[in-house]
Design a protein around this motif. Sequence first.
Motif, short mmCIF file in Angstrom:
data_model
loop_
_atom_site.label_atom_id
_atom_site.label_comp_id
_atom_site.label_asym_id
_atom_site.label_seq_id
_atom_site.Cartn_x
_atom_site.Cartn_y
_atom_site.Cartn_z
N LEU A 34 68.92 57.67 54.95
CA LEU A 34 68.46 58.50 53.86
C LEU A 34 69.63 59.27 53.24
CD1 LEU A 34 65.25 60.04 55.47
CD2 LEU A 34 65.43 57.99 54.07
N SER A 35 69.51 59.53 51.94
CA SER A 35 70.47 60.38 51.24
C SER A 35 69.79 61.69 50.90
CB SER A 35 70.96 59.67 49.97
OG SER A 35 69.86 59.47 49.09
N ASN A 36 70.48 62.58 50.15
CA ASN A 36 69.85 63.83 49.72
C ASN A 36 68.60 63.55 48.89
OD1 ASN A 36 71.81 65.35 50.99
ND2 ASN A 36 73.16 65.37 49.20
N ASP A 37 68.69 62.50 48.09
CA ASP A 37 67.53 62.04 47.32
C ASP A 37 66.89 60.92 48.10
OD1 ASP A 37 65.68 61.04 45.60
OD2 ASP A 37 67.09 60.41 44.05
N THR A 38 65.79 61.21 48.80
CA THR A 38 65.23 60.21 49.71
C THR A 38 64.59 59.03 49.00
OG1 THR A 38 63.23 61.56 49.87
CG2 THR A 38 64.85 61.76 51.64
N TYR A 50 66.01 51.89 45.53
CA TYR A 50 65.46 53.04 44.84
C TYR A 50 63.97 52.81 44.66
CZ TYR A 50 64.56 56.75 41.52
OH TYR A 50 64.05 57.86 40.91
N LYS A 51 63.19 53.64 45.35
CA LYS A 51 61.73 53.49 45.36
C LYS A 51 61.35 52.09 45.83
CE LYS A 51 60.84 57.15 42.01
NZ LYS A 51 60.20 57.54 40.74
N LEU A 72 60.90 45.26 57.42
CA LEU A 72 60.52 46.64 57.11
C LEU A 72 59.53 46.59 55.95
CD1 LEU A 72 61.07 49.72 57.53
CD2 LEU A 72 62.80 49.52 55.75
N GLU A 73 58.41 47.28 56.11
CA GLU A 73 57.40 47.28 55.06
C GLU A 73 57.81 48.22 53.93
OE1 GLU A 73 54.82 45.26 54.83
OE2 GLU A 73 55.43 44.35 56.73
N MET A 74 57.60 47.78 52.70
CA MET A 74 57.96 48.57 51.53
C MET A 74 57.23 49.91 51.50
SD MET A 74 59.99 48.34 48.91
CE MET A 74 60.23 46.59 48.56
N LYS A 75 56.03 49.96 52.10
CA LYS A 75 55.26 51.21 52.08
C LYS A 75 55.98 52.31 52.85
CE LYS A 75 52.36 49.73 55.99
NZ LYS A 75 50.99 49.39 56.41
N GLU A 76 56.88 51.94 53.78
CA GLU A 76 57.66 52.95 54.49
C GLU A 76 58.61 53.67 53.54
OE1 GLU A 76 59.16 55.26 57.65
OE2 GLU A 76 57.33 54.10 57.38
N LEU A 77 59.24 52.91 52.62
CA LEU A 77 60.10 53.52 51.61
C LEU A 77 59.27 54.38 50.66
CD1 LEU A 77 62.51 50.59 50.65
CD2 LEU A 77 62.61 52.16 52.58
N GLU A 78 58.09 53.90 50.30
CA GLU A 78 57.21 54.66 49.42
C GLU A 78 56.81 55.98 50.06
OE1 GLU A 78 53.98 52.05 48.71
OE2 GLU A 78 55.14 50.60 47.55
N ARG A 79 56.56 55.95 51.37
CA ARG A 79 56.16 57.18 52.08
C ARG A 79 57.30 58.19 52.08
NH1 ARG A 79 56.95 59.57 56.63
NH2 ARG A 79 58.27 57.91 57.46
N LEU A 80 58.54 57.72 52.35
CA LEU A 80 59.68 58.63 52.37
C LEU A 80 59.90 59.26 51.01
CD1 LEU A 80 62.13 56.48 54.51
CD2 LEU A 80 61.00 58.58 55.22
N CYS A 81 59.76 58.47 49.96
CA CYS A 81 59.94 58.98 48.60
C CYS A 81 58.83 59.97 48.25
CB CYS A 81 59.95 57.82 47.61
SG CYS A 81 60.39 58.29 45.93
#
Length: 250
Positions: free
Chosen positions: A129-133, A152-153, A193-202
Amino acid sequence: MAMILQLIVSLCTLISITESSDVFRSVGSSVQLDIQHPVPKFDELIWVFNRVNNVLKYYSEFKKTKQTPGYEGRVEFNEETYSLTLKNLQKTDSGLYEAKASGDEVTVVAEYRLSVLDPVEAPVLNLQLSNDTCNITLTCRGHDLSINSSCYKETCEEKEVTSPGGVTLSLSVSGSTIICNHSNPVSWKTDVLEMKELERLCADEGEGSVSPSAGVSVCLLKTVLYSIILTLMLSAVITVHIREKLTKSS
């Protein structure tokens, strides 16, 4: 002119015979090497490893085979098709295999370049993760290969690297799944890795930031606090005024 044409045909035939076919197998497996070209009349047919080491020799007159020490129990020969089967392959079996029919002349009737490989290791897919998750760095690792990809997203870079030995590491997106794939010509393994994991972090980042509604709540809190302070001050002034009146009256 006819002699020249015959020479050209002979050269083309020689080239086609000496072209080898690449074959890949995993350690411990088997491979069948078939005859690739018409077999002329012969006295002996020999399967040779790396041009100098005999694997098996077949005598047409006696219908008998002779295996070279080191291959006994690991090879099978078909007397009708002349194919050779190698069993329990090891990395040391990698190399060039030729079938030579020997009679009035020697003719190469099959040629294979065999590569015996270990199965690949399972890769590992991590995220950073970065400052902008909503900006996430993915790292796909497999043995001595590594890929970094930016996401990104719901959009990720797809990348692929290949080593000289034919080992490939790739990072791709299929539907809602991010796939880290580690493969060679005989095996492949993945980590996903499921894309929904990235969506959750965002989405978590959005919830943690100050929204307009959160700003209104803070303003309301300040207004209530100021009202209380003003009320207390006004009450104190009224109290002092009443005391002064009572003092004058007495």
